[in-house]
Design a protein around this motif. Sequence first.
Motif, short mmCIF file in Angstrom:
data_model
loop_
_atom_site.label_atom_id
_atom_site.label_comp_id
_atom_site.label_asym_id
_atom_site.label_seq_id
_atom_site.Cartn_x
_atom_site.Cartn_y
_atom_site.Cartn_z
N UNK A 170 -28.69 14.37 -9.34
CA UNK A 170 -27.49 13.51 -9.08
C UNK A 170 -26.46 14.29 -8.38
N UNK A 171 -26.33 15.47 -8.16
CA UNK A 171 -25.35 16.29 -7.22
C UNK A 171 -25.91 15.98 -5.75
N UNK A 172 -27.13 16.35 -5.57
CA UNK A 172 -27.78 16.09 -4.10
C UNK A 172 -27.67 14.83 -3.59
N UNK A 173 -27.55 13.67 -4.52
CA UNK A 173 -27.38 12.33 -4.35
C UNK A 173 -26.17 11.83 -3.78
N UNK A 174 -24.89 12.58 -4.34
CA UNK A 174 -23.43 12.55 -4.14
C UNK A 174 -23.31 13.36 -2.83
N UNK A 175 -23.88 14.29 -2.63
CA UNK A 175 -23.78 14.95 -1.45
C UNK A 175 -24.20 14.23 -0.08
N UNK A 176 -25.32 13.38 -0.53
CA UNK A 176 -26.09 12.71 0.56
C UNK A 176 -25.37 11.86 1.14
N UNK A 177 -24.37 11.01 0.09
CA UNK A 177 -23.79 9.69 0.39
C UNK A 177 -22.39 10.29 1.28
N UNK A 178 -22.22 11.33 0.61
CA UNK A 178 -20.87 12.15 1.64
C UNK A 178 -21.21 12.20 2.99
N UNK A 179 -22.45 13.15 3.06
CA UNK A 179 -23.10 13.45 4.36
C UNK A 179 -23.20 12.46 5.40
N UNK A 180 -23.72 11.06 4.77
CA UNK A 180 -24.00 10.02 5.60
C UNK A 180 -22.72 9.42 6.10
N UNK A 181 -21.80 9.41 5.30
CA UNK A 181 -20.19 8.77 5.54
C UNK A 181 -19.75 9.62 6.78
N UNK A 182 -19.72 11.15 6.49
CA UNK A 182 -19.27 12.23 7.39
C UNK A 182 -19.99 12.02 9.02
N UNK A 183 -21.23 11.53 8.74
CA UNK A 183 -22.13 11.48 10.02
C UNK A 183 -21.86 10.49 10.77
N UNK A 184 -20.73 9.37 10.29
CA UNK A 184 -20.29 8.19 11.29
C UNK A 184 -18.85 8.50 11.40
N UNK A 185 -18.42 9.68 11.14
CA UNK A 185 -17.01 10.11 11.46
C UNK A 185 -16.30 9.70 12.95
N UNK A 186 -17.19 10.22 14.01
CA UNK A 186 -16.87 10.19 15.11
C UNK A 186 -16.72 8.61 15.46
N UNK A 187 -17.60 7.90 15.35
CA UNK A 187 -17.50 6.36 15.45
C UNK A 187 -16.30 5.85 14.66
N UNK A 188 -16.03 6.12 13.46
CA UNK A 188 -14.82 5.80 12.58
C UNK A 188 -13.58 6.26 13.39
N UNK A 189 -13.34 7.32 13.70
CA UNK A 189 -12.32 7.77 14.28
C UNK A 189 -11.95 7.02 15.75
N UNK A 190 -12.90 6.98 16.61
CA UNK A 190 -12.82 6.21 17.98
C UNK A 190 -12.43 4.72 17.55
N UNK A 191 -12.96 4.14 16.60
CA UNK A 191 -12.54 2.77 16.31
C UNK A 191 -11.42 2.60 15.91
N UNK A 192 -10.66 3.34 15.07
CA UNK A 192 -9.16 3.00 14.51
C UNK A 192 -8.25 3.65 15.79
N UNK A 193 -8.70 4.87 16.59
CA UNK A 193 -7.64 5.02 17.55
C UNK A 193 -7.65 4.15 18.54
N UNK A 194 -8.63 3.57 18.72
CA UNK A 194 -8.66 2.28 20.07
C UNK A 194 -7.92 1.10 19.40
N UNK A 195 -8.19 0.91 17.95
CA UNK A 195 -7.45 -0.33 17.59
C UNK A 195 -5.97 -0.05 17.82
N UNK A 196 -5.43 1.11 17.33
CA UNK A 196 -4.20 1.31 17.35
C UNK A 196 -3.50 1.19 18.56
N UNK A 197 -4.46 2.20 19.57
CA UNK A 197 -3.92 1.98 21.01
C UNK A 197 -3.83 0.47 21.78
N UNK A 198 -4.77 -0.07 21.21
CA UNK A 198 -4.74 -1.75 21.97
C UNK A 198 -3.67 -2.41 21.44
N UNK A 199 -3.16 -2.09 20.04
CA UNK A 199 -2.10 -2.94 19.57
C UNK A 199 -0.76 -2.37 20.36
#
Length: 466
Positions: free
Chosen positions: A276-305
């Motif tokens: 269960x611990x490995x499963x929780x870590x895996x979910x977290x790692x998967x979300x962290x793997x998307x952090x670059x696109x996540x941050x880029x999207x919110x920065x672009x959205x704020x700048x666009x506004x």
Amino acid sequence: MKEREIRPRGVALLPFLVFIVIYLGSGIYLQTKGVEMAFYQFPAPTACLIGVAVAFIMFKGTMAEKFTTFAKGVGNEDIIIMCMIYLMSGAFSEVSKLMGGVDSVVNLGLSVIPPHFATAGIFIIACFMALATGTSMGTLAAIAPIAIGIVEKTGLNYPLMMAAAIGGSMFGDNLSVISDTTIAATRTQGCGMRDKFKCNIVIALPAAIITFILLLIFGRPDVAVGIETGSYSFIKVLPYLFVLIFALGGMDVFAVLGIGIVLSGVIGVFAAGISFLDLGKSIYDGMMGMMEVFLTSIFIAGMAEMVSKEGGLLWLIEKVQKIIKGPKSAEVGIAAMVSVTDVAIANNTVSIIVSGPIARGLCEHYKVDPRRSASLLDIFACVMQGAIPYGAQILMIGSLTGGAVSAFEVIPLLWYQWLLAILAIISIFIPFADGVIKKDPWNFEHWVPESELRKKQDTYELKEEQ
């Protein structure tokens, strides 16, 4: 409360220019130096953050007012939904991989589909899934890990396989009646989804068919490969089958991904011995793997506004309007306007919302069919969104492949998008798509004159507290 009209200012686009120059410029420079994965050496969120800093420095107002504007862009409903899809997509991909789902799906697929058909097969699957779900991001989340596994097993062209997945996802995103882009395009133009679909499919389907044929021809391995198909567990394939079947059945993308994560987790715990611990870590790692696109999207959205508030996007729109002389040039202007807007803000739904009211006014003034306008808005927003190197789709592919595929390796191979754009441009001058709609748009039940629409919208007005 008082109202202030937003005035067009070309200089307001400088933050976007800074971001693009730094992000693309560094990649091009490093590429010429032979640096491996050159376009991933300078992170996109950092380049975007520099653009945001420029906006904060050059725009007027107090720091609190600027942060309020920035936060308004970040908090846009479309941006939040998109970012949540990023996180859930990453979690699903990582958990399914941990429990052996990717290997099982790849081995099962290779035991059924000949390797030289795999690229075309990924394209068709992505087309149908995106058509049912209305989201290119959710489609890529489910399809890309499978496509990556197939490439690693077969030696197929990696960039071409990723381009096929993106092309199929944009086909469905463009046409689906539940897609945000379709909803935005039809609502801003005042036409029905069914009629917009009829206009759209006449252009999109030939592009998809030609792409499929090209993938059958050029999607083969460069050299003959002998593939040893490994074993697979059908139970580990179930999460992917669930995602595909229920997505095609029209289930909400959040429900599909959420249940997919749970299903993969349960199978991982009981069939693969994952703790269960490995499963929780895996979910977290998967979300962290998307952090670059996540941050880029919110920065672009704020700048666009912030750029929009200072009149940057309105300046772009006005420049497009100056080239319009009649119905055909009006259609060209609508296509160019939404394309340039999407390049600026990297969000196809928002670009349609920004360009839609102007396009509606052009329809009324130059007698362009609003159903045709809605189709053009959606087509060119999706073409550009799927092809810009800092767009969510290509950024997600970069994240899922771990940077193994450069955006500039994929972009030339986006055959579906380029064919779609070419056919759409041809349809402006040779109106082969007009025959599918018969009703008079000026007596159309959904049509509302632009003058009436202006009473209900404040696209170019900004309300400020006194």
